[in-house]
Design a protein around this motif. Structure first.
Motif, PDB file in Angstrom:
ATOM      1  N   UNK A 152       4.212   1.913   2.058  1.00 25.27           N
ATOM      2  CA  UNK A 152       5.048   3.284   2.224  1.00 25.27           C
ATOM      3  C   UNK A 152       4.372   4.498   2.100  1.00 25.27           C
ATOM      4  N   UNK A 153       3.218   4.188   2.810  1.00 20.82           N
ATOM      5  CA  UNK A 153       2.170   5.064   3.371  1.00 20.82           C
ATOM      6  C   UNK A 153       3.115   4.678   4.841  1.00 20.82           C
ATOM      7  N   UNK A 154       3.028   3.979   5.723  1.00 18.74           N
ATOM      8  CA  UNK A 154       3.186   3.413   6.801  1.00 18.74           C
ATOM      9  C   UNK A 154       5.005   3.857   7.239  1.00 18.74           C
ATOM     10  N   UNK A 155       6.005   3.897   5.476  1.00 19.86           N
ATOM     11  CA  UNK A 155       7.282   4.281   5.620  1.00 19.86           C
ATOM     12  C   UNK A 155       6.649   6.461   6.153  1.00 19.86           C
ATOM     13  N   UNK A 156       5.950   6.615   5.604  1.00 19.77           N
ATOM     14  CA  UNK A 156       5.602   8.080   5.863  1.00 19.77           C
ATOM     15  C   UNK A 156       5.038   8.800   7.235  1.00 19.77           C
ATOM     16  N   UNK A 157       4.362   7.459   7.797  1.00 21.02           N
ATOM     17  CA  UNK A 157       4.159   7.676   8.596  1.00 21.02           C
ATOM     18  C   UNK A 157       2.830   8.239   8.950  1.00 21.02           C
ATOM     19  N   UNK A 158       1.392   7.503   7.792  1.00 21.08           N
ATOM     20  CA  UNK A 158       0.904   7.619   7.264  1.00 21.08           C
ATOM     21  C   UNK A 158      -0.082   6.767   7.916  1.00 21.08           C
ATOM     22  N   UNK A 159       0.026   5.604   8.965  1.00 21.60           N
ATOM     23  CA  UNK A 159      -0.083   4.074   9.551  1.00 21.60           C
ATOM     24  C   UNK A 159      -1.537   4.460   8.559  1.00 21.60           C
ATOM     25  N   UNK A 160      -2.863   5.541   8.601  1.00 15.36           N
ATOM     26  CA  UNK A 160      -4.213   5.308   8.439  1.00 15.36           C
ATOM     27  C   UNK A 160      -4.389   4.739   6.908  1.00 15.36           C
ATOM     28  N   UNK A 161      -3.436   5.817   6.715  1.00  8.24           N
ATOM     29  CA  UNK A 161      -4.026   5.804   5.283  1.00  8.24           C
ATOM     30  C   UNK A 161      -3.291   4.993   4.266  1.00  8.24           C
ATOM     31  N   UNK A 162      -2.641   4.219   4.845  1.00 10.34           N
ATOM     32  CA  UNK A 162      -2.222   2.936   4.302  1.00 10.34           C
ATOM     33  C   UNK A 162      -2.952   1.858   4.969  1.00 10.34           C
ATOM     34  N   UNK A 163      -3.008   1.418   6.397  1.00  5.49           N
ATOM     35  CA  UNK A 163      -4.083   0.446   6.434  1.00  5.49           C
ATOM     36  C   UNK A 163      -5.178   0.575   5.300  1.00  5.49           C
ATOM     37  N   UNK A 164      -5.926   2.038   5.454  1.00  2.00           N
ATOM     38  CA  UNK A 164      -7.691   2.329   5.071  1.00  2.00           C
ATOM     39  C   UNK A 164      -7.527   1.525   3.486  1.00  2.00           C
ATOM     40  N   UNK A 165      -6.122   2.423   2.986  1.00  2.00           N
ATOM     41  CA  UNK A 165      -5.971   2.370   1.173  1.00  2.00           C
ATOM     42  C   UNK A 165      -5.489   0.530   0.925  1.00  2.00           C
ATOM     43  N   UNK A 166      -4.351  -0.378   1.769  1.00  2.00           N
ATOM     44  CA  UNK A 166      -4.847  -1.484   1.993  1.00  2.00           C
ATOM     45  C   UNK A 166      -5.990  -1.907   1.682  1.00  2.00           C
ATOM     46  N   UNK A 167      -7.015  -1.406   2.576  1.00  2.00           N
ATOM     47  CA  UNK A 167      -8.077  -1.972   3.507  1.00  2.00           C
ATOM     48  C   UNK A 167      -9.234  -2.369   1.892  1.00  2.00           C
ATOM     49  N   UNK A 168      -9.438  -1.279   1.092  1.00  2.00           N
ATOM     50  CA  UNK A 168      -9.298  -0.629   0.447  1.00  2.00           C
ATOM     51  C   UNK A 168      -9.800  -1.638  -1.212  1.00  2.00           C
ATOM     52  N   UNK A 169      -8.619  -1.865  -1.138  1.00  2.00           N
ATOM     53  CA  UNK A 169      -7.137  -3.023  -2.716  1.00  2.00           C
ATOM     54  C   UNK A 169      -8.016  -3.991  -1.998  1.00  2.00           C
ATOM     55  N   UNK A 170      -7.441  -4.690  -0.729  1.00  2.00           N
ATOM     56  CA  UNK A 170      -8.876  -6.488  -0.059  1.00  2.00           C
ATOM     57  C   UNK A 170      -9.914  -6.124  -0.307  1.00  2.00           C
ATOM     58  N   UNK A 171     -10.929  -5.802  -0.453  1.00  2.00           N
ATOM     59  CA  UNK A 171     -11.859  -5.424  -0.677  1.00  2.00           C
ATOM     60  C   UNK A 171     -11.723  -4.631  -2.238  1.00  2.00           C
ATOM     61  N   UNK A 172     -11.489  -4.386  -2.866  1.00  3.11           N
ATOM     62  CA  UNK A 172     -11.762  -4.308  -4.246  1.00  3.11           C
ATOM     63  C   UNK A 172     -11.329  -6.240  -4.952  1.00  3.11           C
ATOM     64  N   UNK A 173     -10.422  -6.634  -4.786  1.00  2.22           N
ATOM     65  CA  UNK A 173      -9.876  -8.284  -4.638  1.00  2.22           C
ATOM     66  C   UNK A 173     -10.663  -9.075  -4.240  1.00  2.22           C
ATOM     67  N   UNK A 174     -11.673  -9.028  -3.375  1.00  2.00           N
ATOM     68  CA  UNK A 174     -12.443 -10.108  -3.105  1.00  2.00           C
ATOM     69  C   UNK A 174     -13.554 -10.153  -3.681  1.00  2.00           C
ATOM     70  N   UNK A 175     -14.968  -8.994  -4.417  1.00  2.00           N
ATOM     71  CA  UNK A 175     -15.208  -8.838  -4.934  1.00  2.00           C
ATOM     72  C   UNK A 175     -15.327  -8.659  -6.273  1.00  2.00           C
TER      73      UNK A 175
END
Length: 176
Positions: A152-175
């Protein structure tokens, strides 16, 4: 055995056949080795590898801080890779696997890691999950992170926000 009336022995033909098969096999192995060792696989140069030059310095630093905090807690490796091409590989998934294999051979531990690899111009993203984390971060969770958080962030052209939010979610799952 050799037939006196023939210039070629059957044992000579067998040897020739074995040599031809050996040459064909070695050519295939060389081609596969060149494919994986082609200069398309970059050396590990830190946890954020922005080959498309998408992120500014502040964004790169923000992603590095999140990744390094997680690594200090867990020793898991996480890398973010933007790429212009995944060739000579057939898919972005194959490219991500080869990155992990290559980096593992160079003293990184992506068996216990995650690689977020994407190409803005390719309009593709993949999250590679190392074998040591497969039970912790499932394919189902990976798809959900991509489809519901990153894209959804990529589609609104905010690549950084999409990657950052995805990274935060991945970290949440791993921790958990």
């Amino acid at each position: 055995s050799c037939d006196w009336s023939s210039d070629v022995c059957s044992s000579d033909l067998s040897i020739l056949a074995i040599l031809l098969v050996g040459i064909a096999f070695s050519q295939k192995m060389i081609a596969q080795n060149e494919k994986s060792n082609n200069h398309k696989i970059p050396k590990y140069s830190g946890c954020v590898n922005d080959y498309e030059e998408i992120f500014d310095k502040g964004e790169v630093e923000e992603l590095k801080i999140l990744i390094n905090k997680h690594k200090q807690k867990t020793t898991n490796e996480i890398a973010i890779v933007s790429t212009k091409s995944f060739k000579p590989f057939d898919s972005l998934d194959d490219y991500a696997k080869e990155l992990a294999n290559f980096w593992n051979k160079n003293n990184r531990n992506f068996d216990n890691g995650v690689i977020i690899v994407f190409g803005r111009k390719l309009r593709k993203i993949e999250i590679y999950i190392g074998s040591g984390l497969k039970g912790i971060l499932t394919d189902e969770e990976k798809k959900k992170i991509i489809n519901e958080i990153i894209l959804p962030e990529f589609r609104s052209r905010d690549i950084h926000k999409g990657i950052k939010n995805g990274l935060v979610e991945i970290i949440k799952e791993l921790e958990k």
